[in-house]
Design a protein around this motif. Structure first.
Motif, short mmCIF file in Angstrom:
data_model
loop_
_atom_site.label_atom_id
_atom_site.label_comp_id
_atom_site.label_asym_id
_atom_site.label_seq_id
_atom_site.Cartn_x
_atom_site.Cartn_y
_atom_site.Cartn_z
N ALA A 232 1.00 -1.21 0.06
CA ALA A 232 -0.23 -0.09 -0.13
C ALA A 232 0.59 0.89 -0.04
CB ALA A 232 -0.94 0.81 1.31
N GLU A 233 0.56 2.22 -0.60
CA GLU A 233 0.80 3.74 -0.71
C GLU A 233 -0.19 4.28 -0.10
OE1 GLU A 233 3.84 6.45 -3.42
OE2 GLU A 233 1.98 5.43 -4.31
N TYR A 234 1.02 5.34 0.72
CA TYR A 234 -0.35 6.60 1.45
C TYR A 234 -0.27 7.48 1.26
CZ TYR A 234 -1.78 3.23 4.43
OH TYR A 234 -1.66 1.12 4.82
N ASP A 235 -0.78 8.48 1.06
CA ASP A 235 -0.26 10.04 0.56
C ASP A 235 -0.75 10.49 2.40
OD1 ASP A 235 -3.37 11.15 1.96
OD2 ASP A 235 -4.09 11.57 0.45
N SER A 236 -0.76 11.93 2.27
CA SER A 236 -0.27 12.64 3.86
C SER A 236 -1.14 12.37 4.45
CB SER A 236 0.28 14.08 3.67
OG SER A 236 -0.56 15.23 3.17
N GLU A 237 -2.20 12.77 4.70
CA GLU A 237 -3.22 12.83 4.70
C GLU A 237 -4.01 11.00 5.46
OE1 GLU A 237 -5.26 15.37 5.80
OE2 GLU A 237 -3.32 16.55 4.42
N MET A 238 -3.07 10.25 4.62
CA MET A 238 -3.41 8.68 4.84
C MET A 238 -4.27 8.25 4.41
SD MET A 238 -1.23 7.03 6.89
CE MET A 238 -1.58 6.03 7.25
N ASN A 239 -4.67 9.33 3.31
CA ASN A 239 -4.92 8.07 2.16
C ASN A 239 -4.90 7.00 1.27
OD1 ASN A 239 -7.81 9.84 3.15
ND2 ASN A 239 -6.40 11.43 2.20
N PHE A 240 -5.80 6.30 0.60
CA PHE A 240 -4.48 5.29 0.11
C PHE A 240 -4.25 5.84 -1.58
CE2 PHE A 240 -6.40 1.41 2.17
CZ PHE A 240 -5.78 1.36 2.76
N LYS A 241 -3.02 5.52 -2.14
CA LYS A 241 -3.02 6.23 -3.36
C LYS A 241 -2.29 4.56 -3.75
CE LYS A 241 0.49 8.76 -4.07
NZ LYS A 241 1.46 9.36 -4.37
N ILE A 242 -2.24 3.33 -3.53
CA ILE A 242 -2.42 2.22 -3.78
C ILE A 242 -2.54 1.52 -2.90
CG2 ILE A 242 -0.81 0.59 -5.32
CD1 ILE A 242 0.78 3.15 -6.55
N LYS A 243 -3.15 0.27 -3.23
CA LYS A 243 -3.13 -0.76 -2.93
C LYS A 243 -3.42 -2.28 -3.50
CE LYS A 243 -6.97 -2.27 0.78
NZ LYS A 243 -8.12 -2.22 1.33
N LYS A 244 -2.76 -2.88 -3.02
CA LYS A 244 -2.82 -4.16 -3.85
C LYS A 244 -1.82 -5.34 -2.92
CE LYS A 244 -1.94 -2.02 -8.42
NZ LYS A 244 -0.39 -2.33 -9.72
#
Length: 453
Positions: free
Chosen positions: A200-212
């Motif tokens: 997973a990759e998160y942005d600075s607000e802890m929203n998912f950018k990538i989830k696999k």
């Protein structure tokens, strides 16, 4: 007088009450520690002053060691009164886990473990793992519950290495037991494997950018995860303002991220029903794998000591050329960071291993606000073409030249570049860094200085 402080390896008790028995059990089932009796929670000394009280405590503790615990912790518990008249009980890590209160038997009500600065009851899965580890249980060699297995992905990878999956190879690799049944190692390498690695990759607000999620044969999972992780290992390109050379820096330098992914997959305790997680945050990557350190200490593994929870799986990866210099992953990862002023962090609990890798490029994100403030020394972070770099290099060495002279210099290294291409590059892409001074006939081009911008 000693000031006592409670921590992961230290417990403070005012009196030798029955609760101390569960504290002793918790230390035996974890990494050992010390209990000080005669100390308040705030660390102040109460002590056990008179000889009669000391004799009473001594007898009570001796009886506990002989009768209250099972297995009997012979040689693992040492105790004495120190100079503060405090009873110090030193408990070593147990070798025949789980230890439990004899009256409760080996079930959650009688088995305790140490978690941080406190104890808690062990659950059924944790008790079972302790029993297995004490009896040298090997998950890889155990018979798989799933026997209807196929190996299409594994066979393709073997064929790429000119290896055929013959019945003999299955036996020598450990995919089949003497009984002819598939082992758990076979399950891990089969198409039916339900082992999951999450990325997973998160942005600075802890929203998912990538989830696999990746599952299936671990050989295939490792390939796919490494490819995904490499895509998330961003490359920062800076152009040195003095030499106009490109300086490329990966967010996770050297082989650090690959080594830690490989480490997680090779050393995971697959008996634990949990996933391997690889998470990318703006400032770091965190890798979590089930299973604490296997048959070693943190100091051991930091120094490159090799221990293998899954030796057969490691052998398979090695045979397929998927491992380089195995057993040196953590030292190599530390070495990758030696020039960056930050270090990876490693933490282990009884059930999990955590790795945190700092993003070395994140540390620089706010340090460069002006793309170029001096034509000699400042780094350039804007994307500039190879032609643009050649132009700027030429102008640094030959300030004030016109496009005719500039094209003669550039064509020495880039013979296919025309004067029109150079003019176009100057007008469209280099206006932030280059300016024309003087008349069209007699003027020339210069690198801008900070005051010109």
């Amino acid at each position: 007088m000693t000031k006592y402080i409670e921590d992961e390896r230290t417990e403070l008790k005012r009196e030798l009450i029955d609760e101390v028995k569960s504290e002793i059990i918790a230390f035996l089932n974890s990494d050992g520690g010390t209990i000080y009796v005669g100390v308040d929670d705030d660390g102040s000394t109460v002590g056990i002053k008179d000889d009669a009280s000391k004799d009473k405590v001594d007898l009570k503790l001796g009886n506990w060691i002989q009768e209250a615990f099972f297995p009997k912790p012979s040689g693992l518990i040492q105790y004495y009164f120190n100079s503060d008249d405090v009873l110090a009980i030193n408990i070593s890590k147990g070798i025949n886990k789980p230890y439990y209160l004899r009256e409760k038997e080996p079930k959650p009500s009688g088995v305790y473990i140490r978690v941080g600065r406190s104890k808690r009851k062990a659950n059924d899965d944790e008790i079972l793992r302790m029993i297995m580890e004490s009896h040298s249980y090997s998950y890889e060699d155990d018979i798989s519950e799933e026997q209807d297995l196929t190996f299409k992905s594994f066979e393709r990878t073997l064929e790429e290495n000119d290896i055929n999956l013959t019945p003999r190879l299955m036996n020598t690799m450990g995919l089949k037991a003497k009984s002819g049944k598939y082992t758990n190692l076979a399950y891990l390498l089969s198409d039916q494997s339900e082992i999951v690695v999450k990325v997973a990759e998160y942005d600075s607000e802890m929203n998912f950018k990538i989830k696999k999620s990746f599952k299936g044969s671990l050989v295939n999972v490792l390939k796919n995860v490494e490819e995904q992780v490499e895509r998330l290992n961003d490359l920062r390109v800076v152009i040195d303002g003095s030499s106009f050379k490109r300086i490329e820096t990966k967010s996770y330098p050297g082989a650090s991220i690959r080594e830690m992914v490989l480490n997680a997959i090779c050393h995971a305790n697959y008996f634990i029903r949990s996933n391997i997680k690889i998470e990318f945050f703006p400032d770091k990557a965190k890798i979590t794998s089930p299973g604490g350190i296997f048959n070693a200490s943190m100091d051991d593994i930091m120094n490159g000591v090799q221990t293998y929870r899954n030796p057969r799986l490691v052998h398979v990866f090695d045979k397929l050329g998927m491992i380089e210099n195995f057993g040196t992953g953590i030292p190599r990862t530390m070495e990758s960071y030696k020039n960056y002023g930050v270090k990876p962090e490693f933490k282990a609990t009884e059930n999990f291993f955590f790795v945190t890798l700092p993003n070395v490029n994140y540390l620089k994100n706010d340090s460069i606000t002006d793309p170029i403030t001096d034509p000699i020394t400042d780094p350039i972070t804007d994307p500039i073409s190879d032609l643009g770099l050649e132009i700027m290099k030429a102008l640094k060495l030959n300030p004030g030249i016109n496009t005719i002279k500039l094209s003669e210099i550039i064509q020495t290294n880039l013979p296919s570049v025309s004067r029109d291409m150079i003019k176009n590059e100057l007008k469209r892409n280099l206006t932030v860094y280059v300016e024309h001074r003087g008349s069209n006939r007699n003027g020339g081009y210069y690198l801008k200085s900070k005051d010109d911008k």
